[in-house]
Scaffold this motif. Structure first.
Motif, PDB file in Angstrom:
ATOM      1  N   SER A 188       9.311 -10.268 -44.351  1.00 11.18           N
ATOM      2  CA  SER A 188       9.546 -10.685 -45.921  1.00 11.18           C
ATOM      3  C   SER A 188      10.861 -10.286 -46.303  1.00 11.18           C
ATOM      4  CB  SER A 188       8.582  -9.784 -46.574  1.00 11.18           C
ATOM      5  OG  SER A 188       8.776 -10.061 -48.007  1.00 11.18           O
ATOM      6  N   ARG A 189      11.346 -11.151 -47.090  1.00 10.66           N
ATOM      7  CA  ARG A 189      12.674 -10.957 -47.632  1.00 10.66           C
ATOM      8  C   ARG A 189      12.747 -10.064 -48.959  1.00 10.66           C
ATOM      9  NH1 ARG A 189      17.689 -13.133 -46.530  1.00 10.66           N
ATOM     10  NH2 ARG A 189      17.636 -15.047 -45.700  1.00 10.66           N
ATOM     11  N   SER A 190      11.585  -9.833 -49.315  1.00  8.84           N
ATOM     12  CA  SER A 190      11.277  -8.889 -50.428  1.00  8.84           C
ATOM     13  C   SER A 190      10.313  -7.718 -50.130  1.00  8.84           C
ATOM     14  CB  SER A 190      10.406  -9.552 -51.658  1.00  8.84           C
ATOM     15  OG  SER A 190       9.106  -9.932 -51.110  1.00  8.84           O
ATOM     16  N   PHE A 223       6.662  -7.230 -50.006  1.00  8.09           N
ATOM     17  CA  PHE A 223       6.043  -8.110 -48.981  1.00  8.09           C
ATOM     18  C   PHE A 223       4.996  -8.956 -49.653  1.00  8.09           C
ATOM     19  CE2 PHE A 223       7.239  -4.661 -46.433  1.00  8.09           C
ATOM     20  CZ  PHE A 223       7.502  -5.050 -45.036  1.00  8.09           C
ATOM     21  N   GLN A 224       5.675  -9.596 -50.903  1.00  9.30           N
ATOM     22  CA  GLN A 224       4.692 -10.540 -51.748  1.00  9.30           C
ATOM     23  C   GLN A 224       4.705 -12.078 -51.084  1.00  9.30           C
ATOM     24  OE1 GLN A 224       2.647 -10.516 -54.491  1.00  9.30           O
ATOM     25  NE2 GLN A 224       2.869  -8.329 -54.585  1.00  9.30           N
ATOM     26  N   THR A 225       5.941 -11.968 -50.352  1.00 11.05           N
ATOM     27  CA  THR A 225       6.140 -13.649 -49.688  1.00 11.05           C
ATOM     28  C   THR A 225       6.286 -13.418 -48.090  1.00 11.05           C
ATOM     29  OG1 THR A 225       8.532 -13.358 -50.001  1.00 11.05           O
ATOM     30  CG2 THR A 225       7.270 -14.690 -51.659  1.00 11.05           C
ATOM     31  N   ALA A 226       5.316 -12.415 -47.498  1.00 10.84           N
ATOM     32  CA  ALA A 226       5.562 -11.879 -46.293  1.00 10.84           C
ATOM     33  C   ALA A 226       4.899 -13.220 -45.302  1.00 10.84           C
ATOM     34  CB  ALA A 226       4.530 -10.616 -45.857  1.00 10.84           C
ATOM     35  N   GLN A 227       5.687 -13.163 -43.986  1.00  5.38           N
ATOM     36  CA  GLN A 227       4.993 -14.358 -42.999  1.00  5.38           C
ATOM     37  C   GLN A 227       4.783 -13.474 -41.985  1.00  5.38           C
ATOM     38  OE1 GLN A 227       8.314 -16.976 -42.438  1.00  5.38           O
ATOM     39  NE2 GLN A 227       8.041 -17.864 -44.334  1.00  5.38           N
ATOM     40  N   ILE A 228       3.956 -13.902 -41.157  1.00  6.12           N
ATOM     41  CA  ILE A 228       3.408 -13.243 -39.714  1.00  6.12           C
ATOM     42  C   ILE A 228       4.352 -13.862 -38.833  1.00  6.12           C
ATOM     43  CG2 ILE A 228       1.421 -12.939 -38.167  1.00  6.12           C
ATOM     44  CD1 ILE A 228      -0.471 -13.542 -40.434  1.00  6.12           C
ATOM     45  N   LEU A 229       4.909 -13.002 -38.166  1.00  3.10           N
ATOM     46  CA  LEU A 229       5.840 -13.206 -37.076  1.00  3.10           C
ATOM     47  C   LEU A 229       5.336 -13.365 -36.006  1.00  3.10           C
ATOM     48  CD1 LEU A 229       9.464 -11.593 -37.768  1.00  3.10           C
ATOM     49  CD2 LEU A 229       8.846 -13.857 -37.985  1.00  3.10           C
ATOM     50  N   TYR A 230       4.148 -12.420 -35.692  1.00  2.06           N
ATOM     51  CA  TYR A 230       3.725 -12.285 -34.288  1.00  2.06           C
ATOM     52  C   TYR A 230       2.353 -11.713 -34.591  1.00  2.06           C
ATOM     53  CZ  TYR A 230       2.252 -10.375 -29.895  1.00  2.06           C
ATOM     54  OH  TYR A 230       1.859  -9.930 -28.674  1.00  2.06           O
ATOM     55  N   GLU A 231       1.431 -11.990 -33.700  1.00  2.00           N
ATOM     56  CA  GLU A 231       0.210 -11.310 -33.758  1.00  2.00           C
ATOM     57  C   GLU A 231      -0.513 -11.293 -32.296  1.00  2.00           C
ATOM     58  OE1 GLU A 231      -3.903 -11.122 -36.484  1.00  2.00           O
ATOM     59  OE2 GLU A 231      -2.537 -12.876 -36.738  1.00  2.00           O
ATOM     60  N   GLY A 232      -0.572  -9.966 -31.659  1.00  2.00           N
ATOM     61  CA  GLY A 232      -0.958 -10.019 -30.326  1.00  2.00           C
ATOM     62  C   GLY A 232      -0.831  -8.666 -29.607  1.00  2.00           C
ATOM     63  N   ALA A 233      -0.861  -8.371 -28.352  1.00  2.00           N
ATOM     64  CA  ALA A 233      -1.043  -7.209 -27.640  1.00  2.00           C
ATOM     65  C   ALA A 233       0.527  -6.405 -27.390  1.00  2.00           C
ATOM     66  CB  ALA A 233      -1.825  -7.304 -26.474  1.00  2.00           C
TER      67      ALA A 233
END
Length: 135
Positions: free
Chosen positions: A45-47, A50-60
């Motif tokens: 997130s830039r804030s 984390f109001q405008t959070a983006q998922i960068l990765y999801e996995g093991a």
């Protein structure tokens, strides 16, 4: 939807190879004790809230390299989901400042490198000519 149960004790750790990225890339690493088979969600997130959070990765996986970011402040956090679907709390937020080298500095280093290269080339050519002349 019912909220997923949350683990109270185990919180993932999150760290970076640098707090200030001057070269334009950095590595993030995360993990959690006793979390075999966990799936991790990494958010950016830039804030700080984390109001405008983006998922960068999801996995093991437990690490990634971040690159291509413009100058600015980036905030990261990670959460683990265990095989029994319980979720950990979010990690402590991690902040990375991206501040690329200035164009002036890059061009100055390029010019210095070119001068050193040309001086070395001149010494090689001069030395070769001296050794080829009859004594």
């Amino acid at each position: 939807l019912l909220p997923s149960p949350t683990l109270a004790q185990n919180v993932p750790t999150l760290d970076s190879t640098t707090q200030t990225a001057r070269a334009g890339y950095y590595q993030l690493r995360w993990g959690m004790e006793d979390a075999d088979g966990a799936i991790y969600r990494l958010e950016e997130s830039r804030s700080a809230d984390f109001q405008t959070a983006q998922i960068l990765y999801e996995g093991a996986d437990r690490a990634t390299v971040i690159s291509g970011r413009s100058d600015g402040t980036f905030h990261y956090r990670v959460q683990a989901t265990l095989p029994d679907t319980t979720r950990s709390p979010w990690s402590s937020p991690l902040t990375v400042e991206v501040a690329h080298h200035s164009l002036l500095q890059a061009l100055t280093l390029f010019v210095i490198g070119a001068v050193v290269f040309l001086a070395t080339l001149a010494l090689i050519v001069t030395g070769t000519r001296r050794h080829q002349e009859p004594a």
